[in-house]
Design an enzyme around this catalytic site. Structure first.
Site, PDB file in Angstrom:
ATOM      1  N   TYR A   1      41.261  60.807  20.853  1.00 30.61           N
ATOM      2  CA  TYR A   1      39.988  60.083  20.732  1.00 30.61           C
ATOM      3  C   TYR A   1      40.222  58.570  20.852  1.00 30.61           C
ATOM      4  CZ  TYR A   1      35.774  58.192  18.644  1.00 30.61           C
ATOM      5  OH  TYR A   1      34.630  57.471  18.411  1.00 30.61           O
TER       6      TYR A   1
ATOM      7  N   ARG B   1      33.594  54.732  -6.877  1.00 32.91           N
ATOM      8  CA  ARG B   1      34.536  54.820  -5.753  1.00 32.91           C
ATOM      9  C   ARG B   1      35.569  55.909  -6.005  1.00 32.91           C
ATOM     10  NH1 ARG B   1      38.615  51.710  -6.094  1.00 32.91           N
ATOM     11  NH2 ARG B   1      37.456  49.825  -6.610  1.00 32.91           N
TER      12      ARG B   1
ATOM     13  N   ASP C   1      42.754  66.861  14.545  1.00 33.39           N
ATOM     14  CA  ASP C   1      41.350  66.446  14.593  1.00 33.39           C
ATOM     15  C   ASP C   1      40.535  67.660  15.039  1.00 33.39           C
ATOM     16  OD1 ASP C   1      38.851  65.466  15.380  1.00 33.39           O
ATOM     17  OD2 ASP C   1      39.661  63.512  15.940  1.00 33.39           O
TER      18      ASP C   1
HETATM   19  C1  LIG Z   1      33.626  60.679  17.097  1.00 27.76           C
HETATM   20  C2  LIG Z   1      35.005  61.130  16.947  1.00 27.76           C
HETATM   21  C3  LIG Z   1      35.885  60.505  16.055  1.00 27.76           C
HETATM   22  C4  LIG Z   1      35.503  59.281  15.246  1.00 27.76           C
HETATM   23  O1  LIG Z   1      34.516  59.557  14.318  1.00 27.76           O
HETATM   24  P1  LIG Z   1      33.459  58.474  13.777  1.00 27.76           P
HETATM   25  O2  LIG Z   1      32.634  59.249  12.829  1.00 27.76           O
HETATM   26  O3  LIG Z   1      32.692  57.984  14.982  1.00 27.76           O
HETATM   27  O4  LIG Z   1      34.236  57.373  13.156  1.00 27.76           O
HETATM   28  C5  LIG Z   1      37.154  61.028  15.926  1.00 27.76           C
HETATM   29  N1  LIG Z   1      37.564  62.097  16.651  1.00 27.76           N
HETATM   30  C6  LIG Z   1      36.754  62.705  17.538  1.00 27.76           C
HETATM   31  C7  LIG Z   1      37.262  63.886  18.292  1.00 27.76           C
HETATM   32  C8  LIG Z   1      35.453  62.255  17.712  1.00 27.76           C
HETATM   33  O5  LIG Z   1      34.659  62.875  18.608  1.00 27.76           O
END
Ligand SMILES: *Cc1c(COP(=O)(O)O)cnc(C)c1O
Length: 391
Positions: free
Chosen positions: A103, A51, A175
């Site tokens: 998101y 981990r 993001d």
């Molecule tokens: C899909 C997505 C997430 C979440 O990711 P997961 O891998 O599904 O947990 C976060 N931000 C954006 C912009 C996404 O498209």
């Protein structure tokens, strides 16, 4: 020519993990061990428990750090694991300013989990710098950006928000799922933590759930490493390998899909049944100039609005090439219906306020020949035309 001067495209293949130093293998070995023997009683080796550290995961973490231009990367079991673990950099009493069209999973985390832990938030239109400024409180610790936003592809001026954050002693998270470091390098623009759902473009093949975080500050890196180990939402080694394999073709995939998305968006703009096209590559898009100024392209995701739910239903039923699914960023084109998929949990009036009407469809463009997609959509629109009863 040293590795550091290679272009992004070349670095995807020729990086520190190009060959295994022990065997010469031209693929990162998958190291399944959960624990590592210590050869010396006094001094432990680089790895002790899986981990806390694993060479396969480390290969992915070092690769993404290099590609984003950061000092350290972290691989998590999903994008949400990367996002929620990073939010743990905050403490009780802190406040977050985040983009209204964040998101869905992040929306849920912030509104239903962080509130219970005493971390408060305010949603703003991040494209409006004044509005962001007005909503910064004395206890605001974080400005959270998603650009382009989902599903209406709004563009946030990254430099402007970073400068606001610096003036107010706030961290910034971004993001970067929609563009990837192939098209946007947030750390270079001053962002503190870059986040990814590697499930999307980075993995690229609809076959793995994964998340990544990258930072360029050593102190932040140490804090995030501590949190990654404390929460334990690490990415398993098989999945690390799948992401590493997906990464190798990231540049060609993003290049092809962005170009195809631009072509399709331009074509859709001329289709009478399409009321609006959302794509930052179009000059008519409100964020076009900012996007051109902070990224190397416009991405492979676009949205378009038809008259109503019935028109969408007919279009989806007749479009043969794209899969109709939640998710994006894959080799195959993916058509999604935000109203009942990504934004199903949002009340209708909240959705409509954000431009997510019943007529909105999102398309993530894959690697098909764009002319094939256009021909497919043309016949789907023809079906709609034939079914419309003249009034
Ligand atoms: C899909 C997505 C997430 C979440 O990711 P997961 O891998 O599904 O947990 C976060 N931000 C954006 C912009 C996404 O498209």
């Amino acid at each position: 020519m040293s590795q550091d001067t290679y272009s992004f495209q070349t670095k995807l293949l020729h990086n520190d993990h190009k060959v295994d130093q022990q065997t010469g293998a031209v693929s990162v070995p998958i190291q399944h061990a959960s624990t590592f023997h210590q050869f010396d009683f006094e001094t432990f080796g680089n790895y002790d428990y899986g981990r806390s550290g694993n060479p396969t995961r480390e290969a992915l973490e070092e690769t993404i750090a290099e590609l984003e231009g950061g000092c350290r990367g972290f691989a998590f079991s999903s994008g949400m694991a990367a996002i929620s673990t990073s939010f743990m950099l905050l403490s009780k009493g802190d406040h977050v300013v985040l983009t209204k069209d964040v998101y869905g999973g992040t929306f849920r985390l912030v509104t239903e989990v962080l509130t219970r832990l005493g971390i408060d938030h305010t949603f703003v239109d991040m494209t409006d710098v004044e509005e962001v400024k007005e909503n910064i409180q004395p206890n605001t610790r974080l400005l959270y950006i998603e650009t382009p936003s989902n599903p209406t592809l709004k563009i946030t001026d990254i430099r402007a928000i970073v400068s606001l954050a610096k003036q107010n002693n706030c961290l910034t998270f971004l993001d970067n799922t929609f563009l990837t470091p192939a098209l946007q390098k947030p750390l270079e623009l001053g962002i503190d933590v870059v986040l990814h759902s590697a499930t999307k473009f980075i993995g690229g093949h609809s076959d793995v759930i994964a998340g990544l975080a990258v930072v360029s500050d050593q102190e932040l890196a140490d804090q995030l490493a501590f949190l990654q180990n404390s929460f334990g939402a690490i990415l398993g080694v098989q999945d690390c390998w799948l992401v590493l394999r997906g990464l190798k073709t990231l540049h060609v995939r993003m290049e092809h899909s962005s170009k195809a998305a631009h072509q399709i968006a331009t074509w859709l703009s001329e289709v009478p049944e399409v009321e609006e096209v959302y794509y930052p590559g179009l000059e008519s898009h409100r964020g076009h100039d900012i996007q051109a100024n902070q990224a190397q392209g416009y991405g492979a995701v676009l949205s378009f609005r038809l008259r109503d739910r019935e028109a969408v239903k007919q279009f989806v039923a007749n479009a043969k090439i794209p899969v109709f699914a939640v998710s994006l960023g894959a080799v195959e084109s993916i058509l999604s219906y935000p109203a009942t998929m990504s934004h199903a949990a949002m009340p209708k009036d909240e959705r409509e306020k954000r431009g997510i009407s019943d007529g909105l469809l999102r398309l993530s463009v894959g690697l098909e020949k764009p002319e094939d997609l256009i021909a497919d959509f043309e016949q789907a629109f023809n079906q709609i035309r034939q079914n419309v009863t003249p009034s």
